[in-house]
Design a protein around this motif. Structure first.
Motif, PDB file in Angstrom:
ATOM      1  N   ASP A   1       0.858  -1.177   0.000  1.00  0.00           N
ATOM      2  CA  ASP A   1       0.000   0.000   0.000  1.00  0.00           C
ATOM      3  C   ASP A   1       0.898   1.233   0.000  1.00  0.00           C
ATOM      4  OD1 ASP A   1      -1.298   2.175   2.002  1.00  0.00           O
ATOM      5  OD2 ASP A   1      -2.875   1.204   0.837  1.00  0.00           O
ATOM      6  N   TRP A   2       0.763   2.071  -1.037  1.00  0.00           N
ATOM      7  CA  TRP A   2       1.667   3.215  -1.162  1.00  0.00           C
ATOM      8  C   TRP A   2       1.521   4.209  -0.017  1.00  0.00           C
ATOM      9  CZ3 TRP A   2       5.859   2.811  -3.693  1.00  0.00           C
ATOM     10  CH2 TRP A   2       5.933   2.037  -4.846  1.00  0.00           C
ATOM     11  N   SER A   3       0.317   4.416   0.465  1.00  0.00           N
ATOM     12  CA  SER A   3       0.129   5.352   1.584  1.00  0.00           C
ATOM     13  C   SER A   3       0.815   4.851   2.845  1.00  0.00           C
ATOM     14  CB  SER A   3      -1.361   5.565   1.866  1.00  0.00           C
ATOM     15  OG  SER A   3      -1.987   6.144   0.773  1.00  0.00           O
ATOM     16  N   GLN A   4       0.601   3.582   3.141  1.00  0.00           N
ATOM     17  CA  GLN A   4       1.236   3.007   4.317  1.00  0.00           C
ATOM     18  C   GLN A   4       2.754   2.942   4.125  1.00  0.00           C
ATOM     19  OE1 GLN A   4       0.006  -0.942   5.436  1.00  0.00           O
ATOM     20  NE2 GLN A   4       1.133  -0.867   7.347  1.00  0.00           N
ATOM     21  N   ALA A   5       3.194   2.661   2.902  1.00  0.00           N
ATOM     22  CA  ALA A   5       4.631   2.612   2.621  1.00  0.00           C
ATOM     23  C   ALA A   5       5.280   3.968   2.881  1.00  0.00           C
ATOM     24  CB  ALA A   5       4.873   2.172   1.175  1.00  0.00           C
ATOM     25  N   GLU A   6       4.608   5.018   2.456  1.00  0.00           N
ATOM     26  CA  GLU A   6       5.137   6.361   2.697  1.00  0.00           C
ATOM     27  C   GLU A   6       5.208   6.649   4.191  1.00  0.00           C
ATOM     28  OE1 GLU A   6       4.997  10.767   0.906  1.00  0.00           O
ATOM     29  OE2 GLU A   6       4.532   8.990  -0.242  1.00  0.00           O
ATOM     30  N   GLU A   7       4.191   6.242   4.924  1.00  0.00           N
ATOM     31  CA  GLU A   7       4.172   6.444   6.375  1.00  0.00           C
ATOM     32  C   GLU A   7       5.294   5.658   7.053  1.00  0.00           C
ATOM     33  OE1 GLU A   7       1.172   5.289   9.981  1.00  0.00           O
ATOM     34  OE2 GLU A   7       0.268   5.997   8.117  1.00  0.00           O
ATOM     35  N   LEU A   8       5.490   4.409   6.632  1.00  0.00           N
ATOM     36  CA  LEU A   8       6.567   3.600   7.200  1.00  0.00           C
ATOM     37  C   LEU A   8       7.927   4.232   6.915  1.00  0.00           C
ATOM     38  CD1 LEU A   8       5.345  -0.001   6.272  1.00  0.00           C
ATOM     39  CD2 LEU A   8       5.567   0.934   8.580  1.00  0.00           C
ATOM     40  N   ALA A   9       8.130   4.680   5.684  1.00  0.00           N
ATOM     41  CA  ALA A   9       9.413   5.294   5.315  1.00  0.00           C
ATOM     42  C   ALA A   9       9.639   6.584   6.100  1.00  0.00           C
ATOM     43  CB  ALA A   9       9.457   5.556   3.807  1.00  0.00           C
ATOM     44  N   GLN A  10       8.610   7.409   6.199  1.00  0.00           N
ATOM     45  CA  GLN A  10       8.748   8.661   6.958  1.00  0.00           C
ATOM     46  C   GLN A  10       9.080   8.387   8.417  1.00  0.00           C
ATOM     47  OE1 GLN A  10       5.044  10.683   6.305  1.00  0.00           O
ATOM     48  NE2 GLN A  10       5.648  11.447   4.299  1.00  0.00           N
ATOM     49  N   ASN A  11       8.378   7.446   9.023  1.00  0.00           N
ATOM     50  CA  ASN A  11       8.635   7.124  10.424  1.00  0.00           C
ATOM     51  C   ASN A  11      10.044   6.567  10.619  1.00  0.00           C
ATOM     52  OD1 ASN A  11       6.145   7.999  11.309  1.00  0.00           O
ATOM     53  ND2 ASN A  11       5.199   5.983  11.152  1.00  0.00           N
ATOM     54  N   ALA A  12      10.504   5.788   9.653  1.00  0.00           N
ATOM     55  CA  ALA A  12      11.865   5.248   9.739  1.00  0.00           C
ATOM     56  C   ALA A  12      12.892   6.368   9.702  1.00  0.00           C
ATOM     57  CB  ALA A  12      12.112   4.262   8.595  1.00  0.00           C
ATOM     58  N   PHE A  13      12.679   7.358   8.837  1.00  0.00           N
ATOM     59  CA  PHE A  13      13.627   8.463   8.761  1.00  0.00           C
ATOM     60  C   PHE A  13      13.553   9.367   9.993  1.00  0.00           C
ATOM     61  CE2 PHE A  13      14.088   7.248   4.328  1.00  0.00           C
ATOM     62  CZ  PHE A  13      15.457   7.431   4.153  1.00  0.00           C
ATOM     63  N   VAL A  14      12.382   9.499  10.582  1.00  0.00           N
ATOM     64  CA  VAL A  14      12.262  10.269  11.827  1.00  0.00           C
ATOM     65  C   VAL A  14      13.092   9.588  12.920  1.00  0.00           C
ATOM     66  CG1 VAL A  14      10.667  10.902  13.690  1.00  0.00           C
ATOM     67  CG2 VAL A  14      10.043  11.341  11.311  1.00  0.00           C
ATOM     68  N   LYS A  15      12.972   8.271  13.027  1.00  0.00           N
ATOM     69  CA  LYS A  15      13.748   7.532  14.029  1.00  0.00           C
ATOM     70  C   LYS A  15      15.244   7.610  13.725  1.00  0.00           C
ATOM     71  CE  LYS A  15      10.154   4.269  15.347  1.00  0.00           C
ATOM     72  NZ  LYS A  15      10.176   4.295  16.801  1.00  0.00           N
ATOM     73  N   ALA A  16      15.592   7.528  12.452  1.00  0.00           N
ATOM     74  CA  ALA A  16      17.009   7.614  12.074  1.00  0.00           C
ATOM     75  C   ALA A  16      17.564   8.997  12.387  1.00  0.00           C
ATOM     76  CB  ALA A  16      17.181   7.286  10.589  1.00  0.00           C
ATOM     77  N   TYR A  17      16.776  10.034  12.161  1.00  0.00           N
ATOM     78  CA  TYR A  17      17.243  11.394  12.442  1.00  0.00           C
ATOM     79  C   TYR A  17      17.563  11.564  13.926  1.00  0.00           C
ATOM     80  CZ  TYR A  17      17.525  16.448  12.745  1.00  0.00           C
ATOM     81  OH  TYR A  17      17.958  17.719  12.987  1.00  0.00           O
ATOM     82  N   ALA A  18      16.720  10.984  14.764  1.00  0.00           N
ATOM     83  CA  ALA A  18      16.946  11.089  16.210  1.00  0.00           C
ATOM     84  C   ALA A  18      18.269  10.443  16.625  1.00  0.00           C
ATOM     85  CB  ALA A  18      15.787  10.452  16.972  1.00  0.00           C
ATOM     86  N   LYS A  19      18.680   9.422  15.902  1.00  0.00           N
ATOM     87  CA  LYS A  19      19.922   8.707  16.227  1.00  0.00           C
ATOM     88  C   LYS A  19      21.071   9.075  15.295  1.00  0.00           C
ATOM     89  CE  LYS A  19      18.339   5.833  19.398  1.00  0.00           C
ATOM     90  NZ  LYS A  19      18.892   5.706  20.716  1.00  0.00           N
ATOM     91  N   TRP A  20      20.854  10.031  14.392  1.00  0.00           N
ATOM     92  CA  TRP A  20      21.823  10.341  13.341  1.00  0.00           C
ATOM     93  C   TRP A  20      23.258  10.546  13.848  1.00  0.00           C
ATOM     94  CZ3 TRP A  20      21.867   9.116   8.576  1.00  0.00           C
ATOM     95  CH2 TRP A  20      22.740   9.719   7.680  1.00  0.00           C
ATOM     96  N   PRO A  21      23.483  11.257  14.953  1.00  0.00           N
ATOM     97  CA  PRO A  21      24.869  11.445  15.400  1.00  0.00           C
ATOM     98  C   PRO A  21      25.598  10.129  15.712  1.00  0.00           C
ATOM     99  CG  PRO A  21      23.418  12.972  16.523  1.00  0.00           C
ATOM    100  CD  PRO A  21      22.537  12.005  15.779  1.00  0.00           C
ATOM    101  N   SER A  22      24.852   9.105  16.110  1.00  0.00           N
ATOM    102  CA  SER A  22      25.495   7.840  16.482  1.00  0.00           C
ATOM    103  C   SER A  22      25.467   6.797  15.363  1.00  0.00           C
ATOM    104  CB  SER A  22      24.839   7.271  17.736  1.00  0.00           C
ATOM    105  OG  SER A  22      23.481   6.987  17.488  1.00  0.00           O
ATOM    106  N   ILE A  23      24.853   7.098  14.224  1.00  0.00           N
ATOM    107  CA  ILE A  23      24.784   6.152  13.104  1.00  0.00           C
ATOM    108  C   ILE A  23      26.033   6.320  12.240  1.00  0.00           C
ATOM    109  CG2 ILE A  23      23.515   5.485  11.025  1.00  0.00           C
ATOM    110  CD1 ILE A  23      20.978   6.537  12.357  1.00  0.00           C
ATOM    111  N   ARG A  24      26.702   5.208  11.987  1.00  0.00           N
ATOM    112  CA  ARG A  24      27.840   5.255  11.064  1.00  0.00           C
ATOM    113  C   ARG A  24      27.289   5.425   9.651  1.00  0.00           C
ATOM    114  NH1 ARG A  24      29.692   0.120  13.301  1.00  0.00           N
ATOM    115  NH2 ARG A  24      29.531  -0.584  11.171  1.00  0.00           N
TER     116      ARG A  24
END
Length: 163
Positions: free
Chosen positions: A28-51
């Motif tokens: 589902d493209w709508s849900q896919a967009e939501e999943l991707a956005q949420n993943a990037f939000v979580k990644a942004y929060a941890k960005w300083p510690s992500i290699r």
């Protein structure tokens, strides 16, 4: 400010990839967009510690786990306030892939995640186990069962190297 610029560049270059991965999982493209956005939000929060060399794998893991979590909890808590369009926005799969994707959606979520990680992302069994947080044996059995279900749903032989 460098952190924001780095993340912005990463987001811009990898968002469509993450959205297509999520679509392969949920269909589902709508849900896919939501999943991707949420993943990037979580990644942004941890960005300083992500290699940076593992950032893509980190986001892929988040997308996969968010998908599996949504299936465990069910989506019945969310109710749309407006009528949804009959057809979503496309963006990654051509018509010949539609039949395969429809068959893939008939595979249970954990098995589907194993198939997407193993064959779409070409991860090893060990890498898939690490992303899913399970044993190598579990990945092997989920993959075997998923392929069997996919073959049955597709209605003709599916070459596992092309999935």
């Amino acid at each position: 400010m460098r952190r924001d610029e780095e993340f912005s560049e990463f987001f811009t270059s990898r968002f469509d990839w993450a959205r297509r991965t999520a679509y392969a999982l949920c269909g589902d493209w709508s849900q896919a967009e939501e999943l991707a956005q949420n993943a990037f939000v979580k990644a942004y929060a941890k960005w300083p510690s992500i290699r940076r060399e593992t950032a893509e794998a980190y986001v892929r893991t988040i997308v996969t786990r968010l998908f599996l979590d949504s299936r465990r909890r069910g989506r019945d808590r969310e109710r749309p306030f407006a009528d949804l369009p009959e057809h979503g926005v496309g963006g990654g799969f051509s018509d010949p892939d539609a039949r395969l994707n429809a068959a893939l959606l008939q595979v249970p979520p954990k098995q589907r995640a194993a198939l997407v990680l193993r064959f779409v992302h070409d991860l090893s069994i060990e890498q898939t186990a690490a992303e899913l947080g399970c044993s190598v044996g579990n990945v092997k059995s989920q993959t075997a069962r998923g392929l069997a279900t996919l073959r049955e749903a597709y209605g003709e032989p599916v070459n596992s190297e092309c999935v």
